[in-house]
Scaffold this active site. Structure first.
Site, PDB file in Angstrom:
ATOM      1  N   VAL A  84     -12.896  -6.073   3.079  1.00  0.00           N
ATOM      2  CA  VAL A  84     -13.571  -6.797   4.146  1.00  0.00           C
ATOM      3  C   VAL A  84     -13.935  -5.823   5.265  1.00  0.00           C
ATOM      4  O   VAL A  84     -13.089  -5.071   5.744  1.00  0.00           O
ATOM      5  CB  VAL A  84     -12.682  -7.932   4.683  1.00  0.00           C
ATOM      6  CG1 VAL A  84     -13.294  -8.546   5.938  1.00  0.00           C
ATOM      7  CG2 VAL A  84     -12.469  -8.990   3.611  1.00  0.00           C
ATOM      8  N   GLU A 176      16.735   5.223   2.544  1.00  0.00           N
ATOM      9  CA  GLU A 176      16.633   5.153   1.082  1.00  0.00           C
ATOM     10  C   GLU A 176      16.032   6.426   0.507  1.00  0.00           C
ATOM     11  O   GLU A 176      16.512   6.960  -0.510  1.00  0.00           O
ATOM     12  CB  GLU A 176      15.813   3.923   0.698  1.00  0.00           C
ATOM     13  CG  GLU A 176      16.552   2.617   0.958  1.00  0.00           C
ATOM     14  CD  GLU A 176      15.666   1.388   0.984  1.00  0.00           C
ATOM     15  OE1 GLU A 176      16.204   0.277   1.058  1.00  0.00           O
ATOM     16  OE2 GLU A 176      14.418   1.537   0.935  1.00  0.00           O
ATOM     17  N   ASP A 316       2.590  -8.546   8.057  1.00  0.00           N
ATOM     18  CA  ASP A 316       2.721  -7.440   9.013  1.00  0.00           C
ATOM     19  C   ASP A 316       1.580  -7.396  10.022  1.00  0.00           C
ATOM     20  O   ASP A 316       1.679  -6.686  11.026  1.00  0.00           O
ATOM     21  CB  ASP A 316       2.764  -6.100   8.266  1.00  0.00           C
ATOM     22  CG  ASP A 316       4.073  -5.908   7.524  1.00  0.00           C
ATOM     23  OD1 ASP A 316       5.047  -6.598   7.861  1.00  0.00           O
ATOM     24  OD2 ASP A 316       4.118  -5.074   6.599  1.00  0.00           O
TER      25      ASP A 316
END
Length: 439
Positions: A84, A176, A316
């Site tokens: 878009v 992580e 988000d």
């Protein structure tokens, strides 16, 4: 001309096939609407396990599935591969790259977030972030090539630079990455090289704040630090990155009373990974709507855009406050937002008041390495082996598709017993660290 004037079901355009967009799409499966789901990529990605692809523990198909396959039985949805580039809220129309417009009755923007380098966008070339499969494959390439370059050089200083790794940002992704990278160096690559000992690699986790995993209780944060250090990770808190280039990075000290000149440290390191900040997708800037400092759209209680009750923002890209605190940018929140938008669209069509969004906090989880994790479930705090098993169970449970769950379980079982990571394949030209990863 609207769908109502054409006597067609309302047209819902959803931009983004992540958690928010996909959950909204599926929640509308039995409604009399036409849905067009638009995404720049053809797959839904289980982002919580993206670091496993970056560190060669899993392959891309293990944590991703084609959107067309996921939605193949939902007859009221059409998947469109595209981007878009424009939104005309007055005309109820979105424009796509390469030409073509789509009219909508209801629009949901759920295009996620991207990396934020706090005004230092030139760092991106030297410190890649982790948001997409392309990012993960590129990082995996950098990590594996670093050991190959260290093996090939006779210069001690150059070898040390290749074996210096830094992860910037002490949130869940940074923790992580650092923990898994240390495990690779000390266990996975053992006895595979002839001129270097991979266990001599230095892995450093740099966090500008006072502690890692700041969203967790302080006790779990401290346990995470200790678990990282037991894996061989050097945890540096209260230190801010001041510069990153192709040869390394410069550290200063953050916080009041610090002297950046006295505390500055230059580190030679060829592999720096960025996990320090995110910014909302630039798609939010196409709306005439207020945004916060990270570019997230400030929405109404029902996740609609102020002044545009037919336009919604979720995931988000949405700035949502609850009980005076921002709703975190995590997968459970995005799923709940997507489901809430589906209810709001259903209510709008029926001429009813749309429900307000309420986030149900599912707790915090972060894995640190082999048999090490921390879990915070509304006051129930777990760490170590029990937390690791709980983290594994939750992540496998929420994967899309039976095949994905089975493959991930098999791969993790193999890795547990053998310390091996099966996806250690380097693609592209071996003389270029920055070669584009394969599709």
């Amino acid at each position: 001309m609207s769908a109502h004037e054409n006597h067609l079901p309302p047209h819902v355009v959803i931009v983004g096939g992540g958690f928010a967009g996909l959950w909204a799409t599926r929640a509308l499966a039995r409604d009399d609407v036409r849905i067009t789901l638009i995404d720049r990529r053809n797959h839904h990605l289980f982002q919580p396990l993206l670091y496993q692809v970056a560190t060669a523990g899993l392959s891309a198909p293990d944590i991703a599935a084609p959107l067309r396959h996921i939605l193949r039985r939902q007859r009221n949805v059409e998947v469109r591969l595209g981007e878009v580039t424009g939104i005309d809220t007055g005309a109820h129309r979105v424009s796509l790259a390469g030409g073509g417009d789509l009219d909508y009755d209801y629009l949901l923007l759920a295009s996620g977030a991207t990396h934020a380098y706090f005004g230092n966008d030139n760092w991106a070339a030297h410190a890649p972030g982790l948001k997409t499969l392309d990012d993960a494959l590129g990082i995996r390439r950098r990590l594996l090539l670093a050991f190959e370059h260290a093996e090939a050089t006779d210069d001690p200083a150059e070898r040390a630079a290749w074996l210096n790794f830094a992860v910037v940002g002490g949130g869940p992704t940074g923790v992580e990455l650092a923990g898994t990278l240390a495990e690779i160096a000390r266990h996975t690559l053992k006895n595979e090289f002839r001129h270097i000992d991979p266990a001599e690699a230095k892995v450093r986790l740099v966090e500008a704040g006072p502690r890692v995993l700041a969203s967790f209780p302080e006790s779990l944060s401290e346990k995470a630090r200790r678990q990282l250090e037991s894996l061989g990770v050097e945890v540096m808190t209260g230190r801010a990155v001041e510069d990153i280039d192709a040869d390394g990075y410069t550290l200063g000290r953050s916080g009041p009373g610090s002297d950046s000149n006295r505390d500055r440290e230059r580190v030679a390191a060829r592999t720096v990974l960025w996990a320090a900040g995110v910014a909302a997708s630039p798609l939010g800037a196409l709306l005439d709507a207020p945004r916060d400092r990270a570019g997230r759209v400030q929405v109404e209680a029902d996740l609609s855009v102020p002044g545009h009750p037919d336009v919604f923002v979720a995931g988000d890209l949405a700035s949502v406050q609850q009980n005076g605190k921002p709703v975190p940018g995590v997968a459970p929140a995005a799923k709940q937002m997507g489901a809430c938008v589906a209810k709001a669209i259903r209510a709008r069509i029926a001429g009813q008041k749309a429900p307000a969004f309420r986030y149900r906090d599912m707790g915090n989880l972060a894995t640190i390495g082999r048999m090490a994790a921390v879990v915070d479930l509304h006051g129930v705090k777990l760490s170590g082996l029990v937390a690791w098993w709980f983290w594994l169970w939750v992540h496998v449970l929420f994967l899309i598709g039976f095949r994905n769950r089975l493959v991930v379980l098999i791969n993790w079982a193999w890795a547990y017993w053998s310390y091996q990571r099966h996806a250690r394949i380097i693609f592209g030209r071996p003389d270029s660290v920055d070669a584009s990863p394969p599709d």
